[in-house]
Design a protein around this motif. Structure first.
Motif, PDB file in Angstrom:
ATOM      1  N   PHE A 311       0.793  -1.198  -0.012  1.00  0.00           N
ATOM      2  CA  PHE A 311       0.073  -0.001  -0.175  1.00  0.00           C
ATOM      3  C   PHE A 311       0.820   1.202   0.012  1.00  0.00           C
ATOM      4  O   PHE A 311       0.579   2.100  -0.731  1.00  0.00           O
ATOM      5  N   GLY A 312       1.818   0.989   0.611  1.00  0.00           N
ATOM      6  CA  GLY A 312       2.794   2.093   0.510  1.00  0.00           C
ATOM      7  C   GLY A 312       3.277   2.776  -0.692  1.00  0.00           C
ATOM      8  O   GLY A 312       3.604   3.713  -1.291  1.00  0.00           O
ATOM      9  N   VAL A 350      -5.764  12.886   3.864  1.00  0.00           N
ATOM     10  CA  VAL A 350      -4.547  12.481   3.369  1.00  0.00           C
ATOM     11  C   VAL A 350      -3.918  11.862   4.555  1.00  0.00           C
ATOM     12  O   VAL A 350      -3.005  10.839   4.619  1.00  0.00           O
ATOM     13  N   LEU A 351      -4.062  12.546   5.918  1.00  0.00           N
ATOM     14  CA  LEU A 351      -3.479  11.794   7.157  1.00  0.00           C
ATOM     15  C   LEU A 351      -4.040  10.359   7.356  1.00  0.00           C
ATOM     16  O   LEU A 351      -2.947   9.538   7.625  1.00  0.00           O
ATOM     17  N   MET A 352      -5.223  10.010   7.092  1.00  0.00           N
ATOM     18  CA  MET A 352      -5.753   8.669   7.164  1.00  0.00           C
ATOM     19  C   MET A 352      -5.318   7.616   6.295  1.00  0.00           C
ATOM     20  O   MET A 352      -5.032   6.620   6.399  1.00  0.00           O
ATOM     21  N   LEU A 353      -4.934   8.233   4.995  1.00  0.00           N
ATOM     22  CA  LEU A 353      -4.415   7.685   3.980  1.00  0.00           C
ATOM     23  C   LEU A 353      -2.880   6.908   4.479  1.00  0.00           C
ATOM     24  O   LEU A 353      -2.273   5.740   4.359  1.00  0.00           O
ATOM     25  N   CYS A 354      -2.171   7.811   4.926  1.00  0.00           N
ATOM     26  CA  CYS A 354      -0.687   7.620   5.424  1.00  0.00           C
ATOM     27  C   CYS A 354      -0.671   6.610   6.629  1.00  0.00           C
ATOM     28  O   CYS A 354      -0.125   5.860   6.902  1.00  0.00           O
ATOM     29  N   ILE A 355      -1.591   7.039   7.502  1.00  0.00           N
ATOM     30  CA  ILE A 355      -1.751   6.184   8.811  1.00  0.00           C
ATOM     31  C   ILE A 355      -2.132   4.677   8.115  1.00  0.00           C
ATOM     32  O   ILE A 355      -1.568   3.735   8.756  1.00  0.00           O
ATOM     33  N   PHE A 356      -3.126   4.418   7.188  1.00  0.00           N
ATOM     34  CA  PHE A 356      -3.274   3.188   6.701  1.00  0.00           C
ATOM     35  C   PHE A 356      -2.042   2.589   6.038  1.00  0.00           C
ATOM     36  O   PHE A 356      -1.743   1.377   6.283  1.00  0.00           O
ATOM     37  N   ALA A 357      -1.370   3.212   5.531  1.00  0.00           N
ATOM     38  CA  ALA A 357       0.005   2.785   4.991  1.00  0.00           C
ATOM     39  C   ALA A 357       0.919   2.251   5.691  1.00  0.00           C
ATOM     40  O   ALA A 357       1.530   1.240   5.799  1.00  0.00           O
ATOM     41  N   HIS A 359      -0.115   1.167   9.070  1.00  0.00           N
ATOM     42  CA  HIS A 359      -0.648  -0.043   9.838  1.00  0.00           C
ATOM     43  C   HIS A 359      -0.471  -1.120   8.820  1.00  0.00           C
ATOM     44  O   HIS A 359      -0.351  -2.154   9.473  1.00  0.00           O
ATOM     45  N   THR A 360      -0.269  -1.080   7.549  1.00  0.00           N
ATOM     46  CA  THR A 360      -0.313  -2.254   6.598  1.00  0.00           C
ATOM     47  C   THR A 360       1.068  -2.487   6.301  1.00  0.00           C
ATOM     48  O   THR A 360       1.427  -3.633   5.593  1.00  0.00           O
ATOM     49  N   CYS A 361       2.013  -1.721   6.834  1.00  0.00           N
ATOM     50  CA  CYS A 361       3.311  -2.113   6.645  1.00  0.00           C
ATOM     51  C   CYS A 361       4.260  -2.496   8.011  1.00  0.00           C
ATOM     52  O   CYS A 361       5.125  -1.698   8.452  1.00  0.00           O
ATOM     53  N   ASP A 362       3.815  -3.456   8.720  1.00  0.00           N
ATOM     54  CA  ASP A 362       4.257  -3.897   9.892  1.00  0.00           C
ATOM     55  C   ASP A 362       5.282  -4.990   9.794  1.00  0.00           C
ATOM     56  O   ASP A 362       5.039  -6.178   9.999  1.00  0.00           O
ATOM     57  N   ILE A 363       6.632  -4.390   9.212  1.00  0.00           N
ATOM     58  CA  ILE A 363       7.670  -5.599   9.048  1.00  0.00           C
ATOM     59  C   ILE A 363       8.029  -6.283  10.323  1.00  0.00           C
ATOM     60  O   ILE A 363       8.698  -7.177  10.493  1.00  0.00           O
ATOM     61  N   ALA A 364       7.684  -5.345  11.390  1.00  0.00           N
ATOM     62  CA  ALA A 364       8.343  -6.018  12.664  1.00  0.00           C
ATOM     63  C   ALA A 364       7.532  -7.420  13.129  1.00  0.00           C
ATOM     64  O   ALA A 364       8.017  -7.986  13.973  1.00  0.00           O
ATOM     65  N   ALA A 365       6.397  -7.458  12.552  1.00  0.00           N
ATOM     66  CA  ALA A 365       5.676  -8.634  12.747  1.00  0.00           C
ATOM     67  C   ALA A 365       6.162 -10.117  12.452  1.00  0.00           C
ATOM     68  O   ALA A 365       5.745 -11.022  12.825  1.00  0.00           O
ATOM     69  N   ILE A 366       7.236  -9.944  11.566  1.00  0.00           N
ATOM     70  CA  ILE A 366       8.032 -11.212  11.038  1.00  0.00           C
ATOM     71  C   ILE A 366       9.402 -11.127  11.317  1.00  0.00           C
ATOM     72  O   ILE A 366      10.532 -12.117  11.013  1.00  0.00           O
ATOM     73  N   VAL A 402       9.406   6.589   5.906  1.00  0.00           N
ATOM     74  CA  VAL A 402       9.601   6.732   4.481  1.00  0.00           C
ATOM     75  C   VAL A 402       8.450   6.484   3.838  1.00  0.00           C
ATOM     76  O   VAL A 402       8.296   7.286   2.587  1.00  0.00           O
ATOM     77  N   ILE A 403       7.717   5.443   4.014  1.00  0.00           N
ATOM     78  CA  ILE A 403       6.573   5.387   3.067  1.00  0.00           C
ATOM     79  C   ILE A 403       5.255   6.432   3.399  1.00  0.00           C
ATOM     80  O   ILE A 403       4.333   6.385   2.571  1.00  0.00           O
ATOM     81  N   ALA A 404       5.303   7.046   4.394  1.00  0.00           N
ATOM     82  CA  ALA A 404       4.080   7.974   4.803  1.00  0.00           C
ATOM     83  C   ALA A 404       4.416   9.407   4.905  1.00  0.00           C
ATOM     84  O   ALA A 404       3.732  10.239   4.475  1.00  0.00           O
ATOM     85  N   ILE A 405       5.926   9.800   5.490  1.00  0.00           N
ATOM     86  CA  ILE A 405       6.062  11.251   5.452  1.00  0.00           C
ATOM     87  C   ILE A 405       6.111  12.131   4.141  1.00  0.00           C
ATOM     88  O   ILE A 405       5.514  13.046   4.043  1.00  0.00           O
ATOM     89  N   LEU A 406       6.818  11.609   3.156  1.00  0.00           N
ATOM     90  CA  LEU A 406       6.988  12.234   2.169  1.00  0.00           C
ATOM     91  C   LEU A 406       5.761  12.383   1.454  1.00  0.00           C
ATOM     92  O   LEU A 406       5.110  13.465   0.845  1.00  0.00           O
ATOM     93  N   PRO A 407       4.830  11.236   1.270  1.00  0.00           N
ATOM     94  CA  PRO A 407       3.499  11.477   0.370  1.00  0.00           C
ATOM     95  C   PRO A 407       2.628  12.241   1.360  1.00  0.00           C
ATOM     96  O   PRO A 407       1.807  13.120   0.563  1.00  0.00           O
ATOM     97  N   TYR A 408       2.623  12.222   2.526  1.00  0.00           N
ATOM     98  CA  TYR A 408       1.787  13.137   3.497  1.00  0.00           C
ATOM     99  C   TYR A 408       2.222  14.645   3.044  1.00  0.00           C
ATOM    100  O   TYR A 408       1.402  15.550   2.830  1.00  0.00           O
TER     101      TYR A 408
END
Length: 523
Positions: A311-312, A350-357, A359-366, A402-408
């Motif tokens: 999504f990012g 815009v904020l909710m779009l970036c928050i969604f990105a 939350h769907t990019c949780d690489i710590a989970a593995i 990286v995936i959220a700040i610049l698009p935001y």
């Protein structure tokens, strides 16, 4: 079919069947078979909610849209899968020593690959297919032709992915920057796929979403042919597509069976260190050293990147597309301004779009599971569990930023958002990234998967990544419903989000420093 080929095919099929199950699951016996049925049922409910009993799209357009999406997914994901199944499989040396024809060996590997791509089609298409059949009261002929279509429609995209995997193998070679070339190729493919998709859609056409079917029919006629098979039982289309798929597959088998040995030899040879010159020794702190190692692991494995940050990537592509499409920006701002005060609504959207990105990019989970059998090395190193959590959490935090700040920032500039809202939004994004970092680590500690033969198994099939992904979806929707309950988006909505994330972050960090440390030591 020779006896040797049958034995290899049987062994390949057995790879998809679990050999050992935990005791409490083993006692359940046949009840375990309900797992796939329940999964499909959940997808069916999702489609029912999404399409509201086919009130938004016609049945045929739903199927065509889903086939198009699944086809794109198969091509994009199939490239990396083809590399693992056909051009760099782990049992290469063992299989090469067997007294069996190389063409038969390729057939076995191709069979394994096609099972994987077919599973993408089954998971992606079957729910909408069943849902539409039940809604329309379709007969047995609908299900018969639909099943044949699902099987046949997976072949052409799978073969395209194999061709692109071969092209990528040739382009990347064995150079030092092989991984970089592969990742750039895959990202470029994603940009092309999403870019073409966006150019097909115009905002003014969205009053009647059934125009999607017309676009797909003109741009991708083979998908229209599949719909004709399902809904009009077009036997001629079925025969033509079946013959084309089998013919292309036959040609590919005959061609690759003679060359795939050489491609595998290329894949198993590293780049030469010609004219090697030693450099100075670089040193860094313990936590930073682990941080760099984790970050390089993330960047080198494209499936790791794609599976967690899709999504990012889409967000970046969407922002770039908007930069070159001013008319669409005007249409979007006109539509959004109808929801309330334009300044706050623009910012919050815009904020909710970036928050969604995030939350769907949780690489710590593995990240802990990926240590696998080498976890003991990490545990015996001069690093405390808290140091390990910090390093792995920082990687997740960095990627999230990286995936959220610049698009935001870019979207805020494009839409002319007030600076106060922008800065407050950045604070919320930072807090949400801290949340996903701690949350992902806790989920991975609860559901570790330390035994695997390939990293892709952890990346795509581990329980921790699935739980983290779906629960993050739930958290986002819960936050959205809570804010919608307030009826009006104001600056107070920002403050509520900040308070929510601060409370959640404190709770998660407390659990990670207590329970998380004890759990890590017991692994």
């Amino acid at each position: 079919m020779s006896k040797k080929l049958r034995s290899l095919l049987k062994a390949q099929i057995s790879m998809y069947v679990p050999k050992r199950l935990p005791g409490f699951l083993k006692k359940l016996g046949p009840v375990l078979l309900m797992g796939p049925a329940l999964l499909i049922g959940l997808f069916v409910l999702y489609y029912a909610w999404m399409f509201e009993m086919t009130g938004i799209l016609s049945s045929e357009n739903i199927i065509m849209t889903v086939i198009m999406i699944v086809t794109m997914m198969t091509v994009v994901f199939g490239i990396s899968v083809a590399k693992g199944h056909l051009f760099s499989f782990s049992d290469y040396n063992l299989l090469m020593s067997l007294p069996i024809k190389k063409s038969e060996l390729f057939i076995v590997k191709l069979f394994s690959y096609l099972i994987y791509t077919l599973s993408i089609y089954i998971i992606g298409l079957l729910p909408s297919f069943i849902y539409i059949g039940i809604t329309n009261g379709s007969g047995i002929d609908y299900y018969l032709f639909g099943t044949l279509t699902i099987i046949i429609s997976s072949l052409i995209p799978s073969l395209i992915a194999i061709f692109l995997a071969i092209l990528l193998r040739k382009l990347s070679g064995n150079g030092k920057h092989q991984r970089l070339i592969e990742n750039l190729f895959n990202v470029l493919l994603l940009v092309v796929v999403f870019g073409v998709s966006m150019n097909l859609v115009r905002v003014e056409d969205m009053e009647d979403l059934n125009f999607v079917g017309d676009i797909i029919g003109r741009s991708l006629p083979f998908i229209k042919a599949y719909a004709d098979i399902i809904f009009r039982h077009n036997i001629i289309n079925l025969l033509i597509l079946t013959v084309v798929s089998i013919t292309v597959g036959y040609v590919l088998v005959n061609f690759l069976s003679k060359t795939f040995i050489r491609l595998n030899e290329m894949a198993n040879v590293g780049y030469k260190t010609k004219d090697y010159k030693g450099g100075g020794i670089k040193s860094s702190g313990r936590i930073m050293a682990l941080y760099k190692m984790e970050f390089k692991r993330f960047l080198k494995n494209f499936m790791y990147f794609l599976n967690t940050c899709i999504f990012g990537v889409m967000l970046y592509i969407g922002v770039i597309y908007l930069l070159f499409n001013q008319d669409l920006i005007k249409e979007m701002t006109t539509a959004i301004s109808m929801l309330g005060d334009s300044d706050i609504v623009y910012s919050f959207t815009v904020l909710m779009l970036c928050i969604f990105a995030i939350h769907t990019c949780d690489i710590a989970a593995i990240s802990i599971s990926l240590e696998g059998k080498n976890l003991w090395i990490l545990k015996s190193s001069p690093l405390s569990p808290k140091d390990v959590f910090l390093a792995k959490g920082l990687v997740n935090f960095t990627v999230s930023m990286v995936i959220a700040i610049l698009p935001y920032a870019l979207l805020s500039v494009i839409l002319g958002v007030n600076l106060l809202y922008v800065l407050t939004g950045v604070l919320i994004l930072v807090l949400s990234a801290i949340f996903t970092s701690a949350y992902g680590l806790l989920i991975n500690l609860l559901l570790p998967k330390l035994e695997f033969d390939r990293e892709i198994v952890v990346i795509k099939q581990s329980a921790s990544i699935m739980v983290a992904l779906f629960s993050n979806f739930f958290i986002i929707f819960a936050i959205g419903f809570l804010l919608m309950y307030l009826n009006e988006i104001t600056f107070m909505s920002y403050l509520i989000l900040i308070i929510i994330y601060i409370i959640l972050d404190i709770i998660l960090l407390y659990l990670l420093n207590g329970y998380g440390v004890r759990k890590f030591r017991s692994l």
